[in-house]
Each structure stands twice: as structure tokens, then as C-alpha cells.
Scaffold this motif. Sequence first.
Motif, PDB file in Angstrom:
ATOM      1  N   TYR A 181       0.831  -1.208   0.000  1.00 22.21           N
ATOM      2  CA  TYR A 181       0.000   0.000   0.000  1.00 22.21           C
ATOM      3  C   TYR A 181       0.871   1.266   0.000  1.00 22.21           C
ATOM      4  CZ  TYR A 181      -2.819   3.668   2.173  1.00 22.21           C
ATOM      5  OH  TYR A 181      -3.418   4.851   2.462  1.00 22.21           O
ATOM      6  N   LEU A 182       1.895   1.288   0.842  1.00 24.10           N
ATOM      7  CA  LEU A 182       2.719   2.504   0.950  1.00 24.10           C
ATOM      8  C   LEU A 182       3.580   2.712  -0.299  1.00 24.10           C
ATOM      9  CD1 LEU A 182       3.810   2.257   4.708  1.00 24.10           C
ATOM     10  CD2 LEU A 182       2.174   3.858   3.685  1.00 24.10           C
ATOM     11  N   ASN A 183       4.116   1.628  -0.837  1.00 24.47           N
ATOM     12  CA  ASN A 183       5.036   1.775  -1.979  1.00 24.47           C
ATOM     13  C   ASN A 183       4.340   2.025  -3.311  1.00 24.47           C
ATOM     14  OD1 ASN A 183       7.940   1.553  -1.270  1.00 24.47           O
ATOM     15  ND2 ASN A 183       7.178  -0.244  -0.165  1.00 24.47           N
ATOM     16  N   ILE A 184       3.064   1.688  -3.364  1.00 25.23           N
ATOM     17  CA  ILE A 184       2.353   1.809  -4.650  1.00 25.23           C
ATOM     18  C   ILE A 184       1.690   3.189  -4.794  1.00 25.23           C
ATOM     19  CG2 ILE A 184      -0.009   1.004  -4.154  1.00 25.23           C
ATOM     20  CD1 ILE A 184       0.459  -1.136  -6.356  1.00 25.23           C
ATOM     21  N   GLN A 185       1.872   4.042  -3.748  1.00 26.24           N
ATOM     22  CA  GLN A 185       1.191   5.350  -3.748  1.00 26.24           C
ATOM     23  C   GLN A 185       1.854   6.347  -4.699  1.00 26.24           C
ATOM     24  OE1 GLN A 185      -1.690   5.860  -2.390  1.00 26.24           O
ATOM     25  NE2 GLN A 185      -1.725   3.877  -1.374  1.00 26.24           N
ATOM     26  N   ASP A 186       1.821   6.060  -5.979  1.00 25.86           N
ATOM     27  CA  ASP A 186       2.327   6.995  -6.979  1.00 25.86           C
ATOM     28  C   ASP A 186       1.480   6.756  -8.225  1.00 25.86           C
ATOM     29  OD1 ASP A 186       3.739   8.138  -9.184  1.00 25.86           O
ATOM     30  OD2 ASP A 186       5.571   8.134  -7.988  1.00 25.86           O
ATOM     31  N   LYS A 187       0.767   7.787  -8.650  1.00 21.82           N
ATOM     32  CA  LYS A 187      -0.203   7.596  -9.739  1.00 21.82           C
ATOM     33  C   LYS A 187       0.463   7.060 -11.010  1.00 21.82           C
ATOM     34  CE  LYS A 187      -4.414   9.578 -11.419  1.00 21.82           C
ATOM     35  NZ  LYS A 187      -4.542  10.192 -12.702  1.00 21.82           N
ATOM     36  N   ARG A 188       1.761   7.343 -11.167  1.00 23.91           N
ATOM     37  CA  ARG A 188       2.442   6.880 -12.382  1.00 23.91           C
ATOM     38  C   ARG A 188       2.450   5.344 -12.466  1.00 23.91           C
ATOM     39  NH1 ARG A 188       7.981   9.952 -11.635  1.00 23.91           N
ATOM     40  NH2 ARG A 188       7.443   9.406  -9.495  1.00 23.91           N
ATOM     41  N   ILE A 189       2.419   4.691 -11.304  1.00 22.42           N
ATOM     42  CA  ILE A 189       2.429   3.214 -11.314  1.00 22.42           C
ATOM     43  C   ILE A 189       1.096   2.702 -11.877  1.00 22.42           C
ATOM     44  CG2 ILE A 189       2.556   1.144  -9.860  1.00 22.42           C
ATOM     45  CD1 ILE A 189       4.478   2.667  -8.038  1.00 22.42           C
ATOM     46  N   SER A 190       0.006   3.282 -11.402  1.00 26.06           N
ATOM     47  CA  SER A 190      -1.305   2.877 -11.919  1.00 26.06           C
ATOM     48  C   SER A 190      -1.420   3.214 -13.411  1.00 26.06           C
ATOM     49  CB  SER A 190      -2.380   3.582 -11.098  1.00 26.06           C
ATOM     50  OG  SER A 190      -3.566   3.647 -11.795  1.00 26.06           O
ATOM     51  N   SER A 192       0.813   3.326 -15.651  1.00 27.66           N
ATOM     52  CA  SER A 192       1.655   2.527 -16.543  1.00 27.66           C
ATOM     53  C   SER A 192       1.252   1.073 -16.595  1.00 27.66           C
ATOM     54  CB  SER A 192       3.117   2.570 -16.078  1.00 27.66           C
ATOM     55  OG  SER A 192       3.465   3.833 -15.659  1.00 27.66           O
ATOM     56  N   THR A 193       0.273   0.702 -15.776  1.00 26.96           N
ATOM     57  CA  THR A 193      -0.119  -0.708 -15.735  1.00 26.96           C
ATOM     58  C   THR A 193      -1.614  -0.823 -16.071  1.00 26.96           C
ATOM     59  OG1 THR A 193      -0.484  -0.398 -13.366  1.00 26.96           O
ATOM     60  CG2 THR A 193       1.599  -1.405 -14.004  1.00 26.96           C
ATOM     61  N   LEU A 194      -2.046  -2.058 -16.284  1.00 21.82           N
ATOM     62  CA  LEU A 194      -3.415  -2.235 -16.766  1.00 21.82           C
ATOM     63  C   LEU A 194      -4.430  -2.358 -15.632  1.00 21.82           C
ATOM     64  CD1 LEU A 194      -4.659  -2.394 -19.524  1.00 21.82           C
ATOM     65  CD2 LEU A 194      -4.379  -4.869 -19.490  1.00 21.82           C
ATOM     66  N   LYS A 195      -4.018  -2.981 -14.517  1.00 19.40           N
ATOM     67  CA  LYS A 195      -5.037  -3.332 -13.510  1.00 19.40           C
ATOM     68  C   LYS A 195      -4.878  -2.630 -12.174  1.00 19.40           C
ATOM     69  CE  LYS A 195      -5.507  -7.952 -15.411  1.00 19.40           C
ATOM     70  NZ  LYS A 195      -4.854  -9.242 -15.225  1.00 19.40           N
ATOM     71  N   ILE A 196      -3.766  -1.962 -11.936  1.00 18.08           N
ATOM     72  CA  ILE A 196      -3.571  -1.357 -10.603  1.00 18.08           C
ATOM     73  C   ILE A 196      -4.490  -0.142 -10.474  1.00 18.08           C
ATOM     74  CG2 ILE A 196      -1.925  -0.227  -9.054  1.00 18.08           C
ATOM     75  CD1 ILE A 196       0.257  -2.038 -10.253  1.00 18.08           C
ATOM     76  N   PRO A 197      -5.400  -0.149  -9.477  1.00 14.17           N
ATOM     77  CA  PRO A 197      -6.377   0.951  -9.373  1.00 14.17           C
ATOM     78  C   PRO A 197      -5.768   2.237  -8.815  1.00 14.17           C
ATOM     79  CG  PRO A 197      -6.736  -0.660  -7.614  1.00 14.17           C
ATOM     80  CD  PRO A 197      -5.587  -1.171  -8.427  1.00 14.17           C
ATOM     81  N   ILE A 290       3.831  -3.695 -22.939  1.00 10.74           N
ATOM     82  CA  ILE A 290       4.218  -2.434 -22.298  1.00 10.74           C
ATOM     83  C   ILE A 290       3.574  -1.279 -23.056  1.00 10.74           C
ATOM     84  CG2 ILE A 290       6.197  -0.960 -21.733  1.00 10.74           C
ATOM     85  CD1 ILE A 290       7.903  -3.500 -21.590  1.00 10.74           C
ATOM     86  N   PHE A 291       2.964  -0.358 -22.312  1.00 13.98           N
ATOM     87  CA  PHE A 291       2.417   0.822 -22.989  1.00 13.98           C
ATOM     88  C   PHE A 291       3.551   1.528 -23.738  1.00 13.98           C
ATOM     89  CE2 PHE A 291      -1.089   1.086 -19.590  1.00 13.98           C
ATOM     90  CZ  PHE A 291      -1.972   0.400 -20.408  1.00 13.98           C
ATOM     91  N   SER A 292       3.234   1.997 -24.941  1.00 13.09           N
ATOM     92  CA  SER A 292       4.298   2.549 -25.795  1.00 13.09           C
ATOM     93  C   SER A 292       4.951   3.788 -25.178  1.00 13.09           C
ATOM     94  CB  SER A 292       3.736   2.865 -27.185  1.00 13.09           C
ATOM     95  OG  SER A 292       2.657   3.751 -27.037  1.00 13.09           O
ATOM     96  N   ASP A 293       4.252   4.454 -24.231  1.00 12.74           N
ATOM     97  CA  ASP A 293       4.851   5.636 -23.600  1.00 12.74           C
ATOM     98  C   ASP A 293       5.446   5.307 -22.230  1.00 12.74           C
ATOM     99  OD1 ASP A 293       2.470   5.091 -22.391  1.00 12.74           O
ATOM    100  OD2 ASP A 293       1.626   7.103 -22.548  1.00 12.74           O
TER     101      ASP A 293
END
Length: 338
Positions: A181-190, A192-197, A290-293
Motif C-alpha cells: 500500500y505505501l510503496n504503490i502510492q504513486d499515480k504513475r504506477i497505476s 503505466s499498468t493495466l489493472k492497478i487501481p 508495455i504501454f508505448s509511452d
Amino acid sequence: MKIFLAADHGGFELKEYLIEKLKKQKYQIEDYGAFKYNPRDDYPDIVKDAIIKVAKDKNARGILCCCSGIGVSIMANRHPKIRAAVAFNKKIAKETRQKNNINILCLGADYLSQKQALEIVKTFLSNKFLGGRHERRLDKINQYHSKNRGNIPKIKNSDLRLKAKRIILRPLKNSDAKDIYLNIQDKRISESTLKIPWPYKIEDAQIFIQKTKKSLQKKSEFVFGIELKNRKEVIGCIGLDKVNFEHKNAELGYWLGSKYWSQGIVTKAGKLILKFGFEKLKLHRIWCCIFSDNPASKKVVEKLGFKREGLHRETSWREGRWRDNVRYGILDREFERS
Ligand SMILES: CC(C)(COP(=O)(O)OP(=O)(O)OC[C@H]1O[C@@H](n2cnc3c(N)ncnc32)[C@H](O)[C@@H]1OP(=O)(O)O)[C@@H](O)C(=O)NCCC(=O)NCCS
């Protein structure tokens, strides 16, 4: 809960009786026939549509009647998403609902009075699946019967602890929820991925961990926490998803807490996972979308020796826009083990 009923000539009268009684008790009933008594009808023709209806809705239940209940149960159990059982008293109805999670009850009209049948139906509808060890056993039935599983290699618990100089990869534990929970708190992670809310809640981490545990048991997914050796903290995840043992391939996916980016951590974790995939799971090919960007992720797989295989245009609706996906793949013979 929707209840689909069907019966051939042998169970016709019983079905009509049950429909009348269940309707009075406000159950949501759908009658799939037969709609009139025909001594020459064949149960497979009559019950097939009700079976499909139950298979499509995991909350639905079915009740099928024929002379013995056995013919319709054989028919229903051929469908991979159906667990059907003939019940001849309340006790067995309760047990098979609780332990086998049956979604279709089969009744033999020649062996039951209408009242007995109604009691059995009520027991079937009011009991819940117990899960736990019973779920494990049902999963095993699915595994043994799945066309798509091929030869599943034996994996020991010790195979699931992968080590490098700075990091350890290991299956997730319930206690990892807070770190995730603490490490995933960066909108860029969501993004760049398909399922992370986003926003990402602690419950999302808890649900995710439960899911990884289940799929690890089924050997359909192998997700590892990336733990920093000196801090014993899960700072990201990496895993092989959509594992197909028939065609010997799987998809690689990962994310890392943003304060640890660009230190070579996921490249190192990727190397461990590829070794695990090719040597322990005996895979032939591992692929990654991987998303092209997403230049950092493309760099990771290129460093790992993946080859770019093509661009899939506008495959995913994410962040309110269509995203192109670059597909990468690596074959067992291309992986440099050193
Ligand atoms: C992609 C991600 C996992 C990379 O993890 P990482 O541990 O930082 O990766 P590494 O340090 O092993 O390698 C990243 C490389 O990309 C480079 N890089 C980083 N940002 C970059 C950018 N904007 N443009 C170009 N290269 C970039 C780094 O410099 C590094 O290359 P180098 O080793 O030659 O210096 C991490 O950024 C992340 O979690 N991103 C969000 C989630 C995600 O994208 N998941 C993957 C979905 S397919």
C-alpha cells in the motif's frame, strides 16, 4: 439468486410442483421446459439451455428433474463450470452443497415424493459452500480436467525464494499489505499498468495478496514480492501471469515503489524471474506488454534480452484514452543465464 428449472417427461410433474411452491416463496424462477408432458422427449435436449444459463452466472442455481436424476446430472457435469449432484435426502443435499459447491441439484422423480423433493430443494438453496480444503479439492478437479494445462512441473516451496545480492523475491504474505500500500502510492504506477487501481486502498493490497495466494496454489500465476534484503520490506512486485503449461508460455509483469526507481532493481528481479520461468516452470517463451509511452519498462525488458515483436494499436482503454501496447518476447534459448 436466479433459479433455472428444467425436466424431461420423467420429472415434468415434479418440476411443475416445485415451480408453483418456489414462486410462492418469492424465489426468482425461470422455467426452461418441458412446457408440456411428452413421453418421448429426451432429457439432453430439454435441460441443455438451463445448464448453460447456470454456467454463465456464478450466483445462479439450477434444478433438473428426470426419473432418477442421474441422466440430467451426467449431462450437467459435462459442462466445466457445473457441479451437479443427485440428492435423495436433505442430509446429502446439505453436504453436497457445503462441500462440493454444487450449482445444480438433480432430482429423481421416481424415488421421491413431491414433499421430500421440496425439502431437498430448500436445503440446497439455503446452504452455503464452506470453501477451505473443499475449494482446494474442487480446484484440483479443474486442474486435472483442464485442456490447457499440459504437464505441470513440481515446484517446491524452496523454489519460490529467489535471491540476488540486494533483493529477495518471495510469495506475498498477509503482513505485506501495508508495504505494498505505501510503496504503490504513486499515480504513475497505476497509469503505466493495466489493472492497478487509483486511488489505491489498503483493501486493494489485501485482496491482491489473497488472489496471488490462490493463483499460486493453482499454478496459474506466480507473483513475488520484491524485498530489499537489508530492510525486509516489500517495495514492489514481479510475476508471471497467464501461465500456460501446454504452450509453455507466460506473461511477465512488475511494478516498483517510485523511490527505488532507476537503481537496476527490476532488471535484477526480472533476471531471477526469467531463470525461474525457464528452469523451474520449464517455459519456452515469456512475453511482456508495455504501454508505448513507458520508456523505463521498455528499457528493463531490452536489458533482459527481450525482443520487440510488434506494436498493438489502441488495445487498452486506460486513463481516459486508448493506449498502444508494445509486445516483447524472449525464448528460453535466448536467455543469458550468467
Ligand atoms: C518500469 C519500472 C518497473 C522500472 O523499474 P526500475 O527498477 O526502475 O528499472 P531499472 O532501474 O532496472 O531499469 C530502468 C531503466 O530505464 C531507464 N529509465 C528510467 N526512466 C526513463 C525514461 N523516462 N526514459 C528513458 N529511460 C528511462 C533507467 O535509467 C534504467 O536504465 P539504465 O539501467 O540504463 O540506467 C518502474 O519504473 C515502475 O514500477 N514503473 C511503473 C509501473 C510500470 O511501468 N510497470 C511495468 C508495466 S509494463
